[in-house]
Design a protein around this motif. Structure first.
Motif, PDB file in Angstrom:
ATOM      1  N   ALA A   1       2.567 -11.510  -1.350  1.00  0.00           N
ATOM      2  CA  ALA A   1       3.109 -10.214  -1.779  1.00  0.00           C
ATOM      3  C   ALA A   1       2.463  -9.758  -3.078  1.00  0.00           C
ATOM      4  O   ALA A   1       2.146  -8.563  -3.249  1.00  0.00           O
ATOM      5  CB  ALA A   1       4.627 -10.321  -1.951  1.00  0.00           C
ATOM      6  N   LEU A   2       2.234 -10.688  -4.001  1.00  0.00           N
ATOM      7  CA  LEU A   2       1.620 -10.332  -5.277  1.00  0.00           C
ATOM      8  C   LEU A   2       0.188  -9.846  -5.101  1.00  0.00           C
ATOM      9  O   LEU A   2      -0.290  -8.963  -5.820  1.00  0.00           O
ATOM     10  CB  LEU A   2       1.632 -11.550  -6.211  1.00  0.00           C
ATOM     11  CG  LEU A   2       2.997 -11.962  -6.779  1.00  0.00           C
ATOM     12  CD1 LEU A   2       2.908 -13.341  -7.410  1.00  0.00           C
ATOM     13  CD2 LEU A   2       3.463 -10.944  -7.817  1.00  0.00           C
ATOM     14  N   LEU A   3      -0.521 -10.413  -4.114  1.00  0.00           N
ATOM     15  CA  LEU A   3      -1.938 -10.080  -3.916  1.00  0.00           C
ATOM     16  C   LEU A   3      -2.153  -8.805  -3.109  1.00  0.00           C
ATOM     17  O   LEU A   3      -3.264  -8.271  -3.100  1.00  0.00           O
ATOM     18  CB  LEU A   3      -2.644 -11.233  -3.204  1.00  0.00           C
ATOM     19  CG  LEU A   3      -2.865 -12.503  -4.012  1.00  0.00           C
ATOM     20  CD1 LEU A   3      -3.517 -13.571  -3.155  1.00  0.00           C
ATOM     21  CD2 LEU A   3      -3.735 -12.214  -5.223  1.00  0.00           C
ATOM     22  N   ALA A   4      -1.137  -8.328  -2.455  1.00  0.00           N
ATOM     23  CA  ALA A   4      -1.297  -7.170  -1.563  1.00  0.00           C
ATOM     24  C   ALA A   4      -1.963  -5.971  -2.239  1.00  0.00           C
ATOM     25  O   ALA A   4      -2.878  -5.359  -1.656  1.00  0.00           O
ATOM     26  CB  ALA A   4       0.055  -6.783  -0.971  1.00  0.00           C
ATOM     27  N   PRO A   5      -1.577  -5.589  -3.481  1.00  0.00           N
ATOM     28  CA  PRO A   5      -2.237  -4.430  -4.095  1.00  0.00           C
ATOM     29  C   PRO A   5      -3.734  -4.640  -4.324  1.00  0.00           C
ATOM     30  O   PRO A   5      -4.520  -3.684  -4.201  1.00  0.00           O
ATOM     31  CB  PRO A   5      -1.490  -4.280  -5.427  1.00  0.00           C
ATOM     32  CG  PRO A   5      -0.169  -4.942  -5.219  1.00  0.00           C
ATOM     33  CD  PRO A   5      -0.446  -6.072  -4.297  1.00  0.00           C
ATOM     34  N   LEU A   6      -4.138  -5.864  -4.654  1.00  0.00           N
ATOM     35  CA  LEU A   6      -5.569  -6.140  -4.845  1.00  0.00           C
ATOM     36  C   LEU A   6      -6.321  -6.008  -3.526  1.00  0.00           C
ATOM     37  O   LEU A   6      -7.419  -5.453  -3.467  1.00  0.00           O
ATOM     38  CB  LEU A   6      -5.778  -7.543  -5.409  1.00  0.00           C
ATOM     39  CG  LEU A   6      -5.570  -7.766  -6.897  1.00  0.00           C
ATOM     40  CD1 LEU A   6      -5.941  -9.201  -7.256  1.00  0.00           C
ATOM     41  CD2 LEU A   6      -6.390  -6.792  -7.741  1.00  0.00           C
ATOM     42  N   ARG A   7      -5.739  -6.539  -2.487  1.00  0.00           N
ATOM     43  CA  ARG A   7      -6.411  -6.514  -1.191  1.00  0.00           C
ATOM     44  C   ARG A   7      -6.538  -5.089  -0.650  1.00  0.00           C
ATOM     45  O   ARG A   7      -7.422  -4.813   0.174  1.00  0.00           O
ATOM     46  CB  ARG A   7      -5.642  -7.393  -0.210  1.00  0.00           C
ATOM     47  CG  ARG A   7      -5.751  -8.858  -0.553  1.00  0.00           C
ATOM     48  CD  ARG A   7      -4.948  -9.730   0.371  1.00  0.00           C
ATOM     49  NE  ARG A   7      -5.689 -10.920   0.726  1.00  0.00           N
ATOM     50  CZ  ARG A   7      -5.151 -12.028   1.230  1.00  0.00           C
ATOM     51  NH1 ARG A   7      -3.836 -12.068   1.429  1.00  0.00           N
ATOM     52  NH2 ARG A   7      -5.889 -13.054   1.544  1.00  0.00           N
TER      53      ARG A   7
END
Length: 473
Positions: A294-300
């Motif tokens: 969930a934390l990485l979703a914006p980066l991806r």
């Protein structure tokens, strides 16, 4: 046959065959002269810029051999150096004309899973420790390249993917076995030889030769969420601004590293970007994988990534993900700052100099370290610099001696132009051999450096251990 050595004052000395035979008779490991077949490989360290030739290499099998080597160096007042993993940028492991005390054969690791500690001999690499501790779902705070030696990493401070949670590597050391300048074996801990223990947690090899380290271990893995996401260079500005916001708000279980470089022919990168400039983020999340996703979703979702290999993987695999970027035998020249933050000026300067990279192996890296280190006082250990949130490392790396000056010039120019963005501090393990007293003071801070100098005069009054980043004026 006598051997010719360089003494501590620079004068030559011939040590008789009788003295050498006595040394050999009392030494369990191998003693290598330049005529021995194993000498060339043993004297060579990771950085091919370092080309020194010791008169004798003492390959130690244990603490008793280290004691004997120190006694020999002391008796004849011989220049000496100490090799652990041999991965230091300044090449401190090897000296010219002296005695190289080689700890690399000493690679035992013993894990106390119930007590969450391990003891590692000083010749161990990070990979050695990770391999044994991960059998129990535990890990020590180690660095980013598995071939790095634990000894140099630890006595210089040490940081890695777990630093944001648990501090410098040296903050997690419980005790050390040390051979002093007098040739005695002592234990250094908070309760035994406390001044020596303080000095060795960041003060380098100035105070004795550590033969083993006792580390506190932490539950990690064995599976974590980690890997890398890469974008083409035209996305660098938006990616680095996203990295700034992402890292500044990240929980301590999440560590990220931004990298600007030319894409290598790595199998995880598509062929169409090989040889072209890229920006990449290396990610390691050691909490619950679902939370990490969930934390990485914006980066991806940012732009159009050229590659995304962030996945659930063994922690040991994450620890070796950067190994291919730093093979032994290349020429390396680094410059480094601690940073209080990532700001627009730093981003613009880094992008400008990334476009001027002279070698396909060079890079500009920004390591996020802010977190647990700041919870301890500045004088807790010599490593200091606990106000830092990031490490900027400008890593020149190339193949041919003819390219030395151009690549060094690139690193120096980037270093100078990013200096206004720094805290003024630097990491002692990233200092090259040319950097002097001002940079050593920047690594330790004035008060810590004064205390280190006082301890050096008391613990090693003859400055036997001087092939180091010295603490005396």
């Amino acid at each position: 046959m006598a051997l010719r050595f360089k003494q501590l004052d620079g004068a030559p000395i011939e040590v008789s065959d009788a003295a050498l035979q006595a040394f050999k008779a009392s030494f369990r490991g191998a003693l290598l002269t330049p005529e021995d077949p194993a000498y060339e490989e043993t004297r060579q360290v990771w950085n091919a810029m370092i080309d020194r030739r010791p008169a004798l290499v003492a390959r130690c099998s244990g603490s008793a051999d280290v004691v004997r080597a120190v006694q020999f160096a002391r008796e004849h007042r011989i220049v000496n150096s100490v090799r652990g993993g041999g991965h230091n940028i300044a090449g401190l492991a090897v000296c010219d004309g002296g005695l190289m005390i080689d700890l690399s054969p000493m690679r035992g690791v013993w894990v106390d899973a119930a007590g969450r500690t391990c003891r590692a001999q000083a010749g161990c690499t990070l990979g050695d420790v990770d391999r044994e501790t991960q059998l129990h779902g535990l890990a020590a705070v180690m660095g980013f390249v598995s071939a790095t030696g634990v000894a140099g990493l630890t006595v210089g401070g040490g940081f890695g993917y777990l630093t944001r949670r648990h501090g410098w590597t040296c903050d997690t050391v419980l005790s050390m076995d040390v051979v002093t300048a007098e040739g005695r074996v002592v234990r250094a801990s908070a309760d035994d030889n406390a001044d020596l223990f303080w000095a060795l947690r960041g003060g380098g090899g100035n105070f004795g030769i550590v033969t083993s380290f006792e580390y506190r271990l932490f539950p990690v893995g064995p599976e974590i969420l980690g890997g890398a996401i890469a974008w083409r260079a035209e996305d660098s500005r938006s990616v680095l601004h996203a990295f700034q916001e992402f890292s500044a708000n990240a929980p301590r279980e999440l560590t990220s590293v931004a990298v600007l470089r030319i894409a290598p022919p790595a199998p995880w990168l598509p062929k169409e970007v090989h040889g072209k400039p890229i920006v990449a983020l290396f990610i390691c999340y050691t909490g619950a994988p679902e939370r990490g996703e969930a934390l990485l979703a914006p980066l991806r979702a940012l732009g159009q990534p050229a590659a995304d290999i962030v996945t659930r993987r063994p922690y040991t695999q994450m620890q070796s993900l950067l190994d291919a970027t730093q093979p032994k035998g290349r020429r390396y020249y680094w410059k480094s700052h601690y940073l209080p933050r990532i700001d627009a000026r730093l981003i613009d300067t880094a992008i400008t100099h990334a476009a001027r990279i002279r070698s396909p192996h060079s890079a500009i890296l920004m390591f996020h370290i802010g977190g647990a280190l700041g919870e301890l006082p500045a004088d807790h250990s010599p490593a200091g610099n606990r106000d830092a949130a990031y490490v900027l490392n400008i890593t020149g790396s190339w193949e041919r001696p003819d390219d030395d000056e151009a690549n060094k010039r690139w690193a120096r120019e980037c270093f100078e132009e990013t200096r206004p963005c720094s805290t003024g501090g630097t990491y002692v393990n990233f200092l090259t051999e040319e950097e002097g007293r001002d940079r050593i003071e920047a690594a330790y801070g004035s008060a810590n450096l004064r205390r280190l100098a006082e301890l050096k005069r008391r613990l090693d009054p003859d400055t036997l251990f001087r092939h180091t980043k010295g603490v005396l004026a």
